[in-house]
Design a protein around this motif. Structure first.
Motif, PDB file in Angstrom:
ATOM      1  N   MET A  34     -10.724  12.283 -15.076  1.00 15.27           N
ATOM      2  CA  MET A  34      -9.960  11.924 -14.209  1.00 15.27           C
ATOM      3  C   MET A  34      -9.952  11.167 -13.398  1.00 15.27           C
ATOM      4  N   LYS A  35      -8.759  11.091 -12.351  1.00 14.23           N
ATOM      5  CA  LYS A  35      -8.996   9.609 -11.796  1.00 14.23           C
ATOM      6  C   LYS A  35      -9.430  10.256 -10.588  1.00 14.23           C
ATOM      7  N   GLN A  36     -10.050  11.424  -9.550  1.00 12.63           N
ATOM      8  CA  GLN A  36     -10.662  11.917  -9.143  1.00 12.63           C
ATOM      9  C   GLN A  36     -11.854  11.335  -9.189  1.00 12.63           C
ATOM     10  N   PRO A  37     -12.841  10.716  -8.675  1.00 14.00           N
ATOM     11  CA  PRO A  37     -14.282  11.113  -8.285  1.00 14.00           C
ATOM     12  C   PRO A  37     -14.694  12.610  -9.062  1.00 14.00           C
ATOM     13  N   GLY A  38     -15.814  12.439 -10.515  1.00 14.29           N
ATOM     14  CA  GLY A  38     -16.443  13.459 -10.359  1.00 14.29           C
ATOM     15  C   GLY A  38     -15.757  14.561 -10.964  1.00 14.29           C
ATOM     16  N   GLN A  39     -14.335  14.428 -11.155  1.00 16.82           N
ATOM     17  CA  GLN A  39     -13.799  15.650 -11.811  1.00 16.82           C
ATOM     18  C   GLN A  39     -13.555  15.369 -13.380  1.00 16.82           C
ATOM     19  N   TYR A  40     -13.222  15.906 -14.448  1.00 16.41           N
ATOM     20  CA  TYR A  40     -13.096  15.663 -15.975  1.00 16.41           C
ATOM     21  C   TYR A  40     -12.164  17.262 -15.903  1.00 16.41           C
ATOM     22  N   ALA A  41     -11.601  16.507 -17.148  1.00 19.84           N
ATOM     23  CA  ALA A  41     -11.150  17.629 -17.839  1.00 19.84           C
ATOM     24  C   ALA A  41     -11.867  18.061 -19.225  1.00 19.84           C
ATOM     25  N   ALA A  42     -12.250  19.612 -18.953  1.00 21.67           N
ATOM     26  CA  ALA A  42     -13.106  19.971 -20.342  1.00 21.67           C
ATOM     27  C   ALA A  42     -12.744  20.517 -21.707  1.00 21.67           C
ATOM     28  N   LYS A  43     -13.366  20.740 -22.189  1.00 18.40           N
ATOM     29  CA  LYS A  43     -12.888  21.001 -23.910  1.00 18.40           C
ATOM     30  C   LYS A  43     -12.410  22.368 -23.386  1.00 18.40           C
ATOM     31  N   PRO A  97       0.857  -1.137  -0.032  1.00 18.16           N
ATOM     32  CA  PRO A  97       0.198  -0.016  -0.346  1.00 18.16           C
ATOM     33  C   PRO A  97       0.743   1.398   0.025  1.00 18.16           C
ATOM     34  N   ALA A  98       1.972   1.191  -0.313  1.00 15.24           N
ATOM     35  CA  ALA A  98       2.915   2.454   0.100  1.00 15.24           C
ATOM     36  C   ALA A  98       3.624   2.535  -0.774  1.00 15.24           C
ATOM     37  N   LEU A  99       2.986   1.842  -2.259  1.00 16.03           N
ATOM     38  CA  LEU A  99       3.374   2.480  -3.302  1.00 16.03           C
ATOM     39  C   LEU A  99       2.099   3.615  -4.029  1.00 16.03           C
ATOM     40  N   ILE A 100       2.365   4.217  -4.813  1.00 19.00           N
ATOM     41  CA  ILE A 100       1.326   5.584  -4.906  1.00 19.00           C
ATOM     42  C   ILE A 100       1.724   5.449  -6.407  1.00 19.00           C
ATOM     43  N   PRO A 101       0.585   5.709  -7.116  1.00 18.06           N
ATOM     44  CA  PRO A 101       0.767   6.199  -8.245  1.00 18.06           C
ATOM     45  C   PRO A 101       0.395   7.120  -9.069  1.00 18.06           C
ATOM     46  N   VAL A 102       1.261   7.972  -9.522  1.00 15.64           N
ATOM     47  CA  VAL A 102       1.241   9.667 -10.029  1.00 15.64           C
ATOM     48  C   VAL A 102       0.743  10.273 -10.480  1.00 15.64           C
ATOM     49  N   GLY A 103      -0.149  11.182 -10.289  1.00 16.67           N
ATOM     50  CA  GLY A 103      -0.488  12.099 -12.188  1.00 16.67           C
ATOM     51  C   GLY A 103      -0.026  13.463 -11.697  1.00 16.67           C
ATOM     52  N   VAL A 104       0.548  13.456 -13.140  1.00 14.13           N
ATOM     53  CA  VAL A 104       1.311  14.556 -13.175  1.00 14.13           C
ATOM     54  C   VAL A 104       0.490  16.398 -13.553  1.00 14.13           C
ATOM     55  N   SER A 105       0.161  16.712 -13.042  1.00 13.34           N
ATOM     56  CA  SER A 105      -0.529  17.823 -13.405  1.00 13.34           C
ATOM     57  C   SER A 105      -0.364  19.064 -14.559  1.00 13.34           C
ATOM     58  N   MET A 151      -1.229  10.742  -6.103  1.00 12.79           N
ATOM     59  CA  MET A 151       0.268  11.675  -6.215  1.00 12.79           C
ATOM     60  C   MET A 151      -0.180  12.935  -6.960  1.00 12.79           C
ATOM     61  N   HIS A 152      -0.728  13.663  -6.110  1.00 14.35           N
ATOM     62  CA  HIS A 152      -0.558  15.258  -7.465  1.00 14.35           C
ATOM     63  C   HIS A 152       1.048  15.448  -7.634  1.00 14.35           C
ATOM     64  N   ILE A 153       1.519  15.873  -8.561  1.00 17.86           N
ATOM     65  CA  ILE A 153       2.634  16.658  -8.556  1.00 17.86           C
ATOM     66  C   ILE A 153       2.380  17.509 -10.011  1.00 17.86           C
ATOM     67  N   ASP A 154       3.193  18.720  -9.829  1.00 15.68           N
ATOM     68  CA  ASP A 154       2.957  18.774 -11.162  1.00 15.68           C
ATOM     69  C   ASP A 154       4.211  18.984 -12.728  1.00 15.68           C
ATOM     70  N   ILE A 155       4.277  20.310 -13.651  1.00 13.01           N
ATOM     71  CA  ILE A 155       4.738  18.736 -14.849  1.00 13.01           C
ATOM     72  C   ILE A 155       6.317  19.570 -13.881  1.00 13.01           C
ATOM     73  N   GLU A 156       6.582  20.793 -13.805  1.00 13.18           N
ATOM     74  CA  GLU A 156       7.942  21.152 -12.987  1.00 13.18           C
ATOM     75  C   GLU A 156       8.735  19.857 -12.675  1.00 13.18           C
ATOM     76  N   GLU A 157       7.331  19.277 -11.238  1.00 11.88           N
ATOM     77  CA  GLU A 157       8.079  18.517 -10.528  1.00 11.88           C
ATOM     78  C   GLU A 157       8.989  16.819 -10.944  1.00 11.88           C
ATOM     79  N   ALA A 158       7.348  16.536 -12.026  1.00 13.56           N
ATOM     80  CA  ALA A 158       7.669  15.468 -12.605  1.00 13.56           C
ATOM     81  C   ALA A 158       9.188  15.481 -13.632  1.00 13.56           C
ATOM     82  N   ALA A 190       3.501   6.030 -12.462  1.00 15.69           N
ATOM     83  CA  ALA A 190       4.809   5.698 -11.875  1.00 15.69           C
ATOM     84  C   ALA A 190       4.026   5.549 -10.820  1.00 15.69           C
ATOM     85  N   LEU A 191       4.923   5.355 -10.176  1.00 16.32           N
ATOM     86  CA  LEU A 191       4.902   4.557  -9.773  1.00 16.32           C
ATOM     87  C   LEU A 191       6.160   5.293  -8.415  1.00 16.32           C
TER      88      LEU A 191
END
Length: 222
Positions: free
Chosen positions: A68-77, A33-41, A199-206, A215-216
């Motif tokens: 988006m992976k978080q429930p109910g959230q999405y990218a719009a056009k 459970p300590a392995l966390i998937p990454v989402g780059v924002s 885990m959410h990080i921005d593109i610079e951190e990624a 990525a885990l």
């Protein structure tokens, strides 16, 4: 081919099949459970209903493009342009659904381009943040605040937090493997009933750590 070789190949094939079936039946991360998937924002914006009306027209709705992976959230056009005292950035994606307050999340480098100094904050902490002008197809809005550099954080459900022995609002370390690996300090835990572990990080951190979406990385409690 000898009978012995044939038997060995059959046994190996059966063992591989059993292993694949077990992996498919086991939820992702259940073994560790300590392995966390990454989402780059990348840079994006959340709009309030009043600002949506000005930018896209009264009563306009967001057009769902990608969940988006978080429930109910999405990218719009829909996209907007951010205009600062020094420059502007176009095609900034709107994320849905609409929120109570407009919030713009950019990188540190974006702040240089725009000529503003957005503070590093958790989502929703907008008091004293940077201002910006937002330009849409139907109009523009100038905000005195609302622009932040999002603090890196991990979403998770309360039961996941309990398994990892962490609490909402706590900060942890995250270990990154690979040729550009290292340790990320001061990663906030955000735990609630409607979150998926990510885990959410921005593109610079990624880019700094050589990370991509899904990525885990490994959570380490301080």
């Amino acid at each position: 081919m000898s009978t012995t070789s044939t038997m060995i190949e059959r046994i190996v094939a059966e063992l591989l099949a059993q292993g694949q079936a077990a992996a498919a039946a086991t939820p992702q991360g259940a073994r560790d459970p300590a392995l966390i998937p990454v989402g780059v924002s990348n840079r994006h914006i959340h709009l309030s209903r009043p600002d949506m009306d000005v930018l896209f027209g009264p009563g306009a709705s967001l057009t769902r493009m990608k969940a988006m992976k978080q429930p109910g959230q999405y990218a719009a056009k829909e996209t907007v342009t951010l205009r600062g005292p020094r420059g502007e950035i176009g095609k900034v994606r709107v994320l849905g659904p609409l929120r109570k307050d407009t919030q713009i999340e950019v990188s540190v480098a974006d702040g240089f381009v725009l000529g503003i100094k957005p503070p590093m904050r958790m989502s929703g902490k907008l008091d004293g943040s940077a201002g910006i002008t937002i330009v849409g197809p139907k109009g523009s809005v100038t905000k005195e605040s609302g622009v932040i550099v999002a603090m890196r954080h991990i979403h998770m459900r309360p039961e996941d937090a309990q398994r990892l022995n962490v609490k909402n609002g706590e900060t942890v370390d995250v270990l990154v493997d690979g040729p550009r690996g290292g340790v990320m300090h001061n990663v906030a835990v955000r735990s609630d009933e409607v979150s998926e572990t990510e885990m959410h990080i921005d593109i610079e951190e990624a880019n700094a750590f050589g990370l991509k979406n899904d990525a885990l990385v490994r959570l380490r409690k301080l």
